[in-house]
Design an enzyme around this catalytic site. Structure first.
Site, short mmCIF file in Angstrom:
data_model
loop_
_atom_site.label_atom_id
_atom_site.label_comp_id
_atom_site.label_asym_id
_atom_site.label_seq_id
_atom_site.Cartn_x
_atom_site.Cartn_y
_atom_site.Cartn_z
N GLU A 135 11.48 25.28 15.39
CA GLU A 135 10.42 24.85 15.06
C GLU A 135 10.11 25.54 13.65
OE1 GLU A 135 6.29 24.73 17.33
OE2 GLU A 135 6.22 26.71 16.32
N THR A 182 -3.11 34.02 11.48
CA THR A 182 -2.76 35.31 11.70
C THR A 182 -3.83 35.97 12.37
OG1 THR A 182 -1.05 35.22 10.16
CG2 THR A 182 -1.51 37.43 11.04
N HIS A 197 -5.14 34.24 15.70
CA HIS A 197 -4.08 34.43 16.91
C HIS A 197 -4.25 35.77 17.48
CE1 HIS A 197 -0.08 35.53 18.78
NE2 HIS A 197 -0.06 34.29 19.06
N VAL A 208 18.35 33.40 5.74
CA VAL A 208 19.24 33.79 4.75
C VAL A 208 19.28 32.52 3.42
CG1 VAL A 208 21.72 33.92 3.79
CG2 VAL A 208 20.94 35.39 5.71
N SER A 238 7.13 34.92 26.39
CA SER A 238 6.55 33.84 26.16
C SER A 238 7.17 32.73 26.63
CB SER A 238 6.35 34.08 24.48
OG SER A 238 5.78 35.11 23.94
N ARG A 297 8.63 30.10 9.60
CA ARG A 297 7.42 30.24 9.14
C ARG A 297 7.77 29.81 7.45
NH1 ARG A 297 3.38 33.51 12.11
NH2 ARG A 297 3.37 31.91 13.55
N GLU A 304 -8.69 21.39 16.85
CA GLU A 304 -9.96 21.66 16.99
C GLU A 304 -10.36 23.13 16.82
OE1 GLU A 304 -11.70 19.41 20.19
OE2 GLU A 304 -12.52 21.01 21.07
P1 GTP Z 1 2.38 25.87 22.18
O1 GTP Z 1 3.04 25.50 23.73
O2 GTP Z 1 1.46 27.01 22.19
O3 GTP Z 1 3.89 26.30 21.38
O4 GTP Z 1 1.81 24.58 21.71
P2 GTP Z 1 2.47 23.02 21.71
O5 GTP Z 1 3.89 23.07 22.04
O6 GTP Z 1 1.68 22.28 22.53
O7 GTP Z 1 2.46 22.82 20.18
P3 GTP Z 1 1.33 23.10 19.18
O8 GTP Z 1 1.82 22.24 18.07
O9 GTP Z 1 -0.15 23.07 19.58
O10 GTP Z 1 1.61 24.64 18.65
C1 GTP Z 1 2.66 25.29 18.18
C2 GTP Z 1 2.30 26.29 17.55
O11 GTP Z 1 1.50 26.39 16.45
C3 GTP Z 1 1.97 27.45 18.48
O12 GTP Z 1 3.04 28.11 19.34
C4 GTP Z 1 1.18 28.60 17.55
O13 GTP Z 1 2.36 29.11 17.09
C5 GTP Z 1 0.81 27.50 16.68
N1 GTP Z 1 -0.72 27.03 16.81
C6 GTP Z 1 -1.09 25.91 17.61
N2 GTP Z 1 -2.19 25.93 17.47
C7 GTP Z 1 -2.91 27.12 17.08
C8 GTP Z 1 -4.17 27.57 16.87
O14 GTP Z 1 -5.17 27.07 17.23
N3 GTP Z 1 -3.92 28.82 16.34
C9 GTP Z 1 -3.19 29.56 15.96
N4 GTP Z 1 -3.20 30.68 15.34
N5 GTP Z 1 -1.87 28.74 15.99
C10 GTP Z 1 -1.80 27.90 16.54
MG MG Z 2 4.85 28.08 20.22
#
Ligand code: GTP
Ligand code: MG
Length: 204
Positions: free
Chosen positions: A140, A153, A156, A22, A52, A78, A114
């Protein structure tokens, strides 16, 4: 764990996501009413699914006692921008808000992952009012352009199909596609600045 207990845990996060949706949509509306360009194109939010959360706890060896501290993305927002330059404006907006405090930031824009993933992440503290009083939770924020969102998108959903074991040649093609996204964002910004220059000189 019982579904009732999960509900109790997740309730404040649901409230936070609703409130923040909002609030950020209202920001967009304010800009529109004043006819000022808004650095935010679109905002979405979600609460992490129970599955998750469990998967992340297992992957990162997180205990129950630490769950709400270490799973920082139970509430996720987001923010999508039109242009690359809008991202830092949104980051500034979030830093300056009085209803949230930044825990830390991760700049995957200048430091692309990467995989080719690019996005600006902020973990913030946010207070919600529950019937048991004020609760501070973490949220986040992922801030990225439309083009970066397009890439993330699709990447993923493809990763999901391969359950993380994507063949190397496909990983490489996605990484190439990520370079094309950088070029596209640059080109769009360049077009925009030419349009703005033309506008400014016609007003003189
Ligand atoms: P997660 O355990 O996956 O949440 O990662 P993290 O806590 O180590 O933190 P990180 O900053 O790597 O990622 C946080 C979030 O960013 C993920 O949950 C995804 O939503 C997004 N993200 C990170 N890396 C990628 C990627 O390579 N591809 C995509 N599509 N999304 C990503
Ligand atoms: Mg995440």
């Amino acid at each position: 764990m019982e579904i009732q207990l999960w509900r109790e845990i997740l309730n404040p996060y649901e409230l936070a996501v609703k409130e923040l949706t909002v609030k950020f949509n209202h920001l967009i509306k304010e800009h529109r009413q004043l006819d000022i360009y808004c650095p935010i194109e679109q905002v979405t939010g979600r609460v992490k699914s129970i599955n998750s959360i469990l998967e992340k706890m297992q992957r990162k060896n997180i205990t129950w006692g630490n769950m709400e501290v270490q799973v920082e993305d139970i509430a996720g927002m987001r923010i999508i921008c039109q242009f690359y330059e809008d991202i830092e404006k949104v980051v500034e907006i979030i830093r300056n808000r009085s209803d949230m405090a930044v825990k830390y930031e991760k700049d995957y824009i200048t430091h692309m992952k990467e995989s080719g993933y690019r996005s600006y992440h902020m973990i913030v503290y946010y207070n919600v009012e529950t019937f048991q009083g004020t609760k501070q939770i973490q949220v986040e924020f992922q801030i990225r352009t439309l083009a970066m969102n397009f890439w993330a998108t699709i990447e993923h959903s493809l990763q999901y199909k391969y359950k993380g074991n994507m063949p190397e040649h496909l990983t490489q093609r996605l990484s190439k596609a990520a370079d094309a996204i950088i070029a596209l964002d640059r080109e769009m910004s360049s077009v925009r600045s030419e349009v703005m220059d033309a506008q400014n000189s016609s007003q003189m």
